[in-house]
Design a protein around this motif. Structure first.
Motif, PDB file in Angstrom:
ATOM      1  N   VAL A 182      -6.642  -0.064  11.455  1.00  0.00           N
ATOM      2  CA  VAL A 182      -5.616   0.542  12.300  1.00  0.00           C
ATOM      3  C   VAL A 182      -4.370   0.870  11.489  1.00  0.00           C
ATOM      4  O   VAL A 182      -3.761   1.935  11.655  1.00  0.00           O
ATOM      5  CB  VAL A 182      -5.267  -0.387  13.479  1.00  0.00           C
ATOM      6  CG1 VAL A 182      -4.001   0.082  14.190  1.00  0.00           C
ATOM      7  CG2 VAL A 182      -6.425  -0.450  14.465  1.00  0.00           C
ATOM      8  N   LEU A 183      -3.985  -0.014  10.586  1.00  0.00           N
ATOM      9  CA  LEU A 183      -2.794   0.223   9.779  1.00  0.00           C
ATOM     10  C   LEU A 183      -3.008   1.399   8.816  1.00  0.00           C
ATOM     11  O   LEU A 183      -2.086   2.201   8.590  1.00  0.00           O
ATOM     12  CB  LEU A 183      -2.414  -1.046   9.010  1.00  0.00           C
ATOM     13  CG  LEU A 183      -1.854  -2.176   9.879  1.00  0.00           C
ATOM     14  CD1 LEU A 183      -1.688  -3.446   9.072  1.00  0.00           C
ATOM     15  CD2 LEU A 183      -0.519  -1.766  10.509  1.00  0.00           C
ATOM     16  N   TYR A 184      -4.208   1.525   8.252  1.00  0.00           N
ATOM     17  CA  TYR A 184      -4.508   2.705   7.434  1.00  0.00           C
ATOM     18  C   TYR A 184      -4.437   3.970   8.280  1.00  0.00           C
ATOM     19  O   TYR A 184      -3.938   5.007   7.836  1.00  0.00           O
ATOM     20  CB  TYR A 184      -5.890   2.584   6.788  1.00  0.00           C
ATOM     21  CG  TYR A 184      -5.873   1.926   5.439  1.00  0.00           C
ATOM     22  CD1 TYR A 184      -5.311   2.559   4.331  1.00  0.00           C
ATOM     23  CD2 TYR A 184      -6.425   0.654   5.250  1.00  0.00           C
ATOM     24  CE1 TYR A 184      -5.294   1.953   3.086  1.00  0.00           C
ATOM     25  CE2 TYR A 184      -6.404   0.034   4.017  1.00  0.00           C
ATOM     26  CZ  TYR A 184      -5.840   0.692   2.933  1.00  0.00           C
ATOM     27  OH  TYR A 184      -5.819   0.087   1.699  1.00  0.00           O
ATOM     28  N   PHE A 185      -4.936   3.874   9.499  1.00  0.00           N
ATOM     29  CA  PHE A 185      -4.895   5.016  10.406  1.00  0.00           C
ATOM     30  C   PHE A 185      -3.455   5.418  10.697  1.00  0.00           C
ATOM     31  O   PHE A 185      -3.131   6.612  10.751  1.00  0.00           O
ATOM     32  CB  PHE A 185      -5.628   4.667  11.706  1.00  0.00           C
ATOM     33  CG  PHE A 185      -5.647   5.783  12.709  1.00  0.00           C
ATOM     34  CD1 PHE A 185      -6.545   6.826  12.584  1.00  0.00           C
ATOM     35  CD2 PHE A 185      -4.760   5.796  13.777  1.00  0.00           C
ATOM     36  CE1 PHE A 185      -6.566   7.868  13.515  1.00  0.00           C
ATOM     37  CE2 PHE A 185      -4.765   6.828  14.697  1.00  0.00           C
ATOM     38  CZ  PHE A 185      -5.676   7.867  14.569  1.00  0.00           C
ATOM     39  N   VAL A 186      -2.593   4.428  10.897  1.00  0.00           N
ATOM     40  CA  VAL A 186      -1.178   4.701  11.172  1.00  0.00           C
ATOM     41  C   VAL A 186      -0.545   5.465  10.013  1.00  0.00           C
ATOM     42  O   VAL A 186       0.290   6.359  10.211  1.00  0.00           O
ATOM     43  CB  VAL A 186      -0.426   3.385  11.436  1.00  0.00           C
ATOM     44  CG1 VAL A 186       1.081   3.601  11.423  1.00  0.00           C
ATOM     45  CG2 VAL A 186      -0.858   2.780  12.768  1.00  0.00           C
ATOM     46  N   ILE A 187      -0.941   5.137   8.786  1.00  0.00           N
ATOM     47  CA  ILE A 187      -0.399   5.834   7.615  1.00  0.00           C
ATOM     48  C   ILE A 187      -0.961   7.251   7.507  1.00  0.00           C
ATOM     49  O   ILE A 187      -0.232   8.217   7.262  1.00  0.00           O
ATOM     50  CB  ILE A 187      -0.712   5.060   6.316  1.00  0.00           C
ATOM     51  CG1 ILE A 187      -0.125   3.655   6.359  1.00  0.00           C
ATOM     52  CG2 ILE A 187      -0.167   5.819   5.100  1.00  0.00           C
ATOM     53  CD1 ILE A 187      -0.551   2.787   5.186  1.00  0.00           C
ATOM     54  N   CYS A 188      -2.285   7.372   7.694  1.00  0.00           N
ATOM     55  CA  CYS A 188      -2.977   8.619   7.371  1.00  0.00           C
ATOM     56  C   CYS A 188      -2.954   9.658   8.490  1.00  0.00           C
ATOM     57  O   CYS A 188      -2.959  10.863   8.210  1.00  0.00           O
ATOM     58  CB  CYS A 188      -4.434   8.319   6.997  1.00  0.00           C
ATOM     59  SG  CYS A 188      -4.613   7.359   5.478  1.00  0.00           S
ATOM     60  N   TYR A 189      -2.924   9.214   9.739  1.00  0.00           N
ATOM     61  CA  TYR A 189      -3.048  10.173  10.839  1.00  0.00           C
ATOM     62  C   TYR A 189      -1.920  11.212  10.864  1.00  0.00           C
ATOM     63  O   TYR A 189      -2.188  12.411  11.057  1.00  0.00           O
ATOM     64  CB  TYR A 189      -3.126   9.441  12.181  1.00  0.00           C
ATOM     65  CG  TYR A 189      -3.388  10.353  13.343  1.00  0.00           C
ATOM     66  CD1 TYR A 189      -4.565  11.099  13.414  1.00  0.00           C
ATOM     67  CD2 TYR A 189      -2.451  10.499  14.376  1.00  0.00           C
ATOM     68  CE1 TYR A 189      -4.809  11.955  14.478  1.00  0.00           C
ATOM     69  CE2 TYR A 189      -2.690  11.353  15.441  1.00  0.00           C
ATOM     70  CZ  TYR A 189      -3.869  12.078  15.487  1.00  0.00           C
ATOM     71  OH  TYR A 189      -4.099  12.931  16.534  1.00  0.00           O
ATOM     72  N   TYR A 213      -3.594  13.881  -0.921  1.00  0.00           N
ATOM     73  CA  TYR A 213      -2.759  12.690  -0.767  1.00  0.00           C
ATOM     74  C   TYR A 213      -3.409  11.696   0.202  1.00  0.00           C
ATOM     75  O   TYR A 213      -3.296  10.477   0.021  1.00  0.00           O
ATOM     76  CB  TYR A 213      -1.376  13.070  -0.266  1.00  0.00           C
ATOM     77  CG  TYR A 213      -0.540  13.867  -1.239  1.00  0.00           C
ATOM     78  CD1 TYR A 213      -0.804  13.866  -2.604  1.00  0.00           C
ATOM     79  CD2 TYR A 213       0.533  14.638  -0.784  1.00  0.00           C
ATOM     80  CE1 TYR A 213      -0.035  14.596  -3.489  1.00  0.00           C
ATOM     81  CE2 TYR A 213       1.316  15.367  -1.674  1.00  0.00           C
ATOM     82  CZ  TYR A 213       1.023  15.355  -3.018  1.00  0.00           C
ATOM     83  OH  TYR A 213       1.793  16.075  -3.900  1.00  0.00           O
ATOM     84  N   LEU A 214      -4.063  12.210   1.224  1.00  0.00           N
ATOM     85  CA  LEU A 214      -4.785  11.339   2.156  1.00  0.00           C
ATOM     86  C   LEU A 214      -5.860  10.545   1.415  1.00  0.00           C
ATOM     87  O   LEU A 214      -6.018   9.342   1.625  1.00  0.00           O
ATOM     88  CB  LEU A 214      -5.433  12.167   3.265  1.00  0.00           C
ATOM     89  CG  LEU A 214      -4.540  12.592   4.421  1.00  0.00           C
ATOM     90  CD1 LEU A 214      -5.261  13.617   5.293  1.00  0.00           C
ATOM     91  CD2 LEU A 214      -4.142  11.392   5.257  1.00  0.00           C
ATOM     92  N   THR A 217       0.829  -1.208   0.000  1.00  0.00           N
ATOM     93  CA  THR A 217       0.000   0.000   0.000  1.00  0.00           C
ATOM     94  C   THR A 217       0.861   1.255   0.000  1.00  0.00           C
ATOM     95  O   THR A 217       0.601   2.205  -0.742  1.00  0.00           O
ATOM     96  CB  THR A 217      -0.938  -0.003   1.225  1.00  0.00           C
ATOM     97  OG1 THR A 217      -1.867  -1.090   1.103  1.00  0.00           O
ATOM     98  CG2 THR A 217      -1.710   1.303   1.333  1.00  0.00           C
ATOM     99  N   VAL A 218       1.895   1.269   0.832  1.00  0.00           N
ATOM    100  CA  VAL A 218       2.788   2.423   0.907  1.00  0.00           C
ATOM    101  C   VAL A 218       3.509   2.617  -0.424  1.00  0.00           C
ATOM    102  O   VAL A 218       3.636   3.753  -0.919  1.00  0.00           O
ATOM    103  CB  VAL A 218       3.795   2.252   2.055  1.00  0.00           C
ATOM    104  CG1 VAL A 218       4.891   3.315   1.981  1.00  0.00           C
ATOM    105  CG2 VAL A 218       3.084   2.317   3.400  1.00  0.00           C
ATOM    106  N   LEU A 219       3.979   1.533  -1.024  1.00  0.00           N
ATOM    107  CA  LEU A 219       4.689   1.623  -2.305  1.00  0.00           C
ATOM    108  C   LEU A 219       3.797   2.202  -3.391  1.00  0.00           C
ATOM    109  O   LEU A 219       4.203   3.113  -4.134  1.00  0.00           O
ATOM    110  CB  LEU A 219       5.192   0.236  -2.709  1.00  0.00           C
ATOM    111  CG  LEU A 219       5.983   0.142  -4.019  1.00  0.00           C
ATOM    112  CD1 LEU A 219       7.266   0.953  -3.929  1.00  0.00           C
ATOM    113  CD2 LEU A 219       6.293  -1.315  -4.359  1.00  0.00           C
TER     114      LEU A 219
END
Length: 216
Positions: free
Chosen positions: A193-200, A152-153, A20-22
């Motif tokens: 939670v992992l999406y939240f970690v990226i976006c927050y 970007y979010l 997802t990050v890539l």
């Protein structure tokens, strides 16, 4: 909910997170570049190019990303574009879709720069391209940065749509965990939670930039 499911399948979640990050980073880079070029064309004095850019914006802002992604991936064979990968199709769809929105952000920023800046550069004998790159664009950056990061979010969250064409990102890995051990609630909570970690952190950055712009 069995929280041990998350730990025992951590490799799948980490793999999905990295995918997802890539995809997000690649789409941010290409979407920003495309958006900047389209915005420059839209604000140019070449009517034909400006109309073509407007047509692009109308098409890609007026149709769902899901349809665009399906068309690019599954329609590529009918158009003779063999060999396109899942990642390539997802990246192209995100670039074209998000680039249309980013272009409007840049266009608003460019048009917010006082016209006198263009005229002053012309008096100094600067070519139009150099004026855009050296005079207008640096001033535009401060204007567009908060909404740009906000876009970007949206882009990061839109990467989840790539699951429909088989890209193995975070949502797909979450589904793989469900297929393996069940317990969909725990798996989807982990994905969220992992999406939240990226976006927050980006959300905090947007708020900080907006407060800074207000107090400036």
């Amino acid at each position: 909910m069995d929280w041990s499911v998350i730990w025992s399948n951590r490799e799948l979640y980490v793999s999905g997170l990295w995918a997802t990050v890539l995809l997000s980073l690649a789409a941010i880079a290409t979407g920003t570049l495309l958006g900047l070029v389209v915005a420059a064309v839209r604000t140019s004095r070449i009517p034909l190019l400006a109309q073509l850019a407007r047509a692009y914006l109308e098409v890609f802002r007026g149709t769902p990303l899901l349809i665009q992604m399906l068309f690019i991936y599954f329609g590529a064979a009918y158009l003779g574009l063999v060999g396109i990968t899942v990642f390539g199709a997802a990246l192209l769809a995100l670039t074209l879709y998000q680039g249309a929105y980013i272009a409007e952000i840049f266009r608003a920023g460019i048009e917010a720069v006082p016209r006198g800046q263009w005229e002053a550069a012309r008096v100094l004998g600067l070519p139009r391209l150099q004026t855009f790159l050296s005079v207008v664009l640096p001033q535009t950056r401060a204007i567009v940065l908060p909404p740009l990061v906000g876009q970007y979010l949206s882009l990061i969250k839109d990467t989840s749509i790539a699951v429909v064409i088989g890209y193995v990102e975070l949502v797909r890995q979450g589904q793989a965990v469900i297929d393996r051990v069940g317990d969909p609630a725990t798996s989807y909570i982990a994905v969220a939670v992992l999406y939240f970690v990226i976006c927050y952190p980006l959300s905090l950055l947007v708020r900080h930039m907006e407060r800074k712009a207000v107090t400036a």
